[in-house]
Design a protein around this motif. Sequence first.
Motif, short mmCIF file in Angstrom:
data_model
loop_
_atom_site.label_atom_id
_atom_site.label_comp_id
_atom_site.label_asym_id
_atom_site.label_seq_id
_atom_site.Cartn_x
_atom_site.Cartn_y
_atom_site.Cartn_z
N VAL A 38 14.83 -58.64 66.17
CA VAL A 38 15.95 -58.60 65.23
C VAL A 38 15.79 -59.76 64.27
O VAL A 38 15.55 -60.90 64.70
N HIS A 39 15.89 -59.50 62.98
CA HIS A 39 15.81 -60.58 61.99
C HIS A 39 17.08 -60.58 61.14
O HIS A 39 17.45 -59.55 60.55
N VAL A 40 17.76 -61.71 61.11
CA VAL A 40 19.00 -61.88 60.33
C VAL A 40 18.78 -63.02 59.35
O VAL A 40 18.44 -64.14 59.76
N ARG A 41 18.96 -62.73 58.06
CA ARG A 41 18.71 -63.75 57.04
C ARG A 41 19.56 -63.49 55.81
O ARG A 41 20.09 -62.38 55.63
N ALA A 42 19.70 -64.52 54.98
CA ALA A 42 20.39 -64.38 53.70
C ALA A 42 19.45 -63.75 52.69
O ALA A 42 18.28 -64.14 52.58
N SER A 43 19.95 -62.78 51.94
CA SER A 43 19.13 -62.15 50.90
C SER A 43 18.75 -63.17 49.83
O SER A 43 19.54 -64.05 49.48
N ASN A 44 17.53 -63.03 49.28
CA ASN A 44 17.11 -63.87 48.17
C ASN A 44 17.66 -63.39 46.83
O ASN A 44 17.62 -64.12 45.85
N THR A 45 18.14 -62.14 46.79
CA THR A 45 18.50 -61.54 45.51
C THR A 45 19.95 -61.12 45.38
O THR A 45 20.41 -60.85 44.27
N GLU A 46 20.69 -61.02 46.49
CA GLU A 46 22.08 -60.59 46.42
C GLU A 46 22.90 -61.39 47.43
O GLU A 46 22.36 -62.00 48.35
N SER A 47 24.23 -61.36 47.26
CA SER A 47 25.10 -62.11 48.16
C SER A 47 25.38 -61.28 49.41
O SER A 47 26.44 -60.66 49.54
N MET A 48 24.43 -61.27 50.30
CA MET A 48 24.57 -60.48 51.52
C MET A 48 23.66 -61.02 52.61
O MET A 48 22.68 -61.75 52.35
N ILE A 49 24.00 -60.67 53.84
CA ILE A 49 23.16 -60.93 55.00
C ILE A 49 22.36 -59.67 55.28
O ILE A 49 22.92 -58.57 55.36
N ARG A 50 21.06 -59.81 55.40
CA ARG A 50 20.20 -58.67 55.72
C ARG A 50 19.87 -58.69 57.21
O ARG A 50 19.47 -59.72 57.75
N ILE A 51 20.05 -57.54 57.85
CA ILE A 51 19.70 -57.37 59.26
C ILE A 51 18.57 -56.34 59.32
O ILE A 51 18.71 -55.23 58.81
N ILE A 52 17.45 -56.73 59.91
CA ILE A 52 16.32 -55.82 60.10
C ILE A 52 15.95 -55.84 61.56
O ILE A 52 15.84 -56.91 62.17
N VAL A 53 15.78 -54.67 62.15
CA VAL A 53 15.35 -54.58 63.54
C VAL A 53 14.17 -53.63 63.64
O VAL A 53 14.01 -52.72 62.81
N GLU A 54 13.35 -53.84 64.67
CA GLU A 54 12.23 -52.94 64.92
C GLU A 54 12.04 -52.79 66.42
O GLU A 54 12.17 -53.77 67.17
N ALA A 55 11.74 -51.57 66.85
CA ALA A 55 11.47 -51.29 68.26
C ALA A 55 10.58 -50.06 68.34
O ALA A 55 10.48 -49.27 67.39
N GLN A 56 9.94 -49.88 69.49
CA GLN A 56 9.09 -48.72 69.69
C GLN A 56 9.92 -47.44 69.71
O GLN A 56 9.52 -46.42 69.14
N GLU A 57 11.08 -47.47 70.34
CA GLU A 57 11.92 -46.28 70.49
C GLU A 57 13.13 -46.34 69.55
O GLU A 57 13.72 -47.41 69.36
N GLU A 58 13.49 -45.20 68.98
CA GLU A 58 14.60 -45.15 68.05
C GLU A 58 15.91 -45.60 68.71
O GLU A 58 16.71 -46.33 68.12
N GLY A 59 16.13 -45.17 69.96
CA GLY A 59 17.35 -45.55 70.66
C GLY A 59 17.47 -47.05 70.84
O GLY A 59 18.55 -47.62 70.69
N ARG A 60 16.34 -47.68 71.16
CA ARG A 60 16.35 -49.14 71.33
C ARG A 60 16.62 -49.83 70.00
O ARG A 60 17.35 -50.83 69.96
N ALA A 61 16.05 -49.31 68.91
CA ALA A 61 16.31 -49.90 67.58
C ALA A 61 17.78 -49.81 67.23
O ALA A 61 18.37 -50.75 66.67
#
Length: 448
Positions: free
Chosen positions: A412-435
């Motif tokens: 899971v990656h949580v960071r402030a956007s470089n271009t807009e006033s928002m927090i971006r959440i990105i996740v990755e997993a092998q299985e869709e359910g886990r993501a």
Amino acid sequence: MKPLKIGITGVRGVVGEAFTPELAVGFAQAFGTYLDGERIVVCRDTRPSGPMVHAAVCSGLLAAGCEVIDLGICPTPSLQLATKQFKAAGGIAITAGHNPSKWNALKFVRSDGLYLNATQGEELLDIFHQGEFLKAGWNEIKTTVDTADAIGLHIEALQSAFDVETIRSRKLKVAVDCCNGSCALLVPQWLELLGCEVLAVNDDPSAPFPHSPEPTPNTMAQLRAVVKAGRADVGFAHDADGERLGIVTDLGEPLPEELTLPLAATIRLEHRVGPVVTNISTSSRIDHVARRFGVEVIRTPVGQPFISEAMIEHDAVLGGEGSGGIAVPEIHATHDSAAAIGLILERLARQHESISQLAKQLPDVTMLKYNVEVEPNRLYSVLQTFRMLVESERLEHDLTDGIKVLFGDGWVHVRASNTESMIRIIVEAQEEGRAEDLINWARDRVRK
């Protein structure tokens, strides 16, 4: 709230709200002062506010005593190459890239054609806030703004980097959606030079954006239809300023933007082995490709300046980000969708393997993205709260850029956007359910 985003990618905001002509003049004066009143190149994309912002930028630069070379409407990578070619001290690209039409931005380029790094950006910001700018006397202000063609120079550089004759011999059929942005003046011309049959849509720079200028599967419906109807070998989608590239396969399937880099890396590493540079948010697919060829992946914070400097430091053979930006060092160490096209078409011409077949060779993982709009003054307090929750749960994490939480079966990656006033959440997993579990886990904690 009138958000203005000042960061590693320059300054951007909604025109008529936070992004005003006064702001553009001030930042142009600051940049002219930073570069001691020397030669500066300027370009813009096709959004409606472009002429207004362009006039403000030129006024600010002239007021600081700069010599201004106007490149007109052209992709940002074209300006970056022209900065070196014209021996300019720097450049300003007037474009908000993938942001909607109501946004605009100033992107600042140094003399080597790369974006200002974090330290240089802070120095420029200090000058802007101090308000102490160079002021040319009435008899010292340049009385003309010269014009120049950067797109022709860009095409020359592209020709020298790729096997044009081999690509021409295949007579590929290529669909392209330029989003009526600056790529409309470059990419169809580049494809025709490569001997391709070009099926172009949204290639009128005088027309408005037909959809969001962010090349993701959500914006590729029209391109998909053209690829299928025209039986094209591949389809390419562009943002407004020629940095990001989206791909539609020969089967009419839009690929996630995260696949552009691992595809390009696979192609690149078949012929030249070496490090690949990307950011901490990019899919683990790139690690899979790197292991296949026995090379290292260098991870940086998110943002082109970090990618560019790491590419130079590690003599990388390719760089890029999960947004679809690709940097081919033979052209320059910065994102360039036209260079990415050259790389892909060269591979299609040399080997009779379709883009859909290439894509199938990449591992199947699930990546989900979610944005949380946050007032600018709360961005970092929200991130700090999330970090404290992660630390209280004793989870393994990486603080290279925001907070990346590492699980055994995903991240899971949580960071402030470089271009807009928002927090971006990105996740990755092998299985869709886990993501989906991970994205819900992160959303719950970001909202606390």
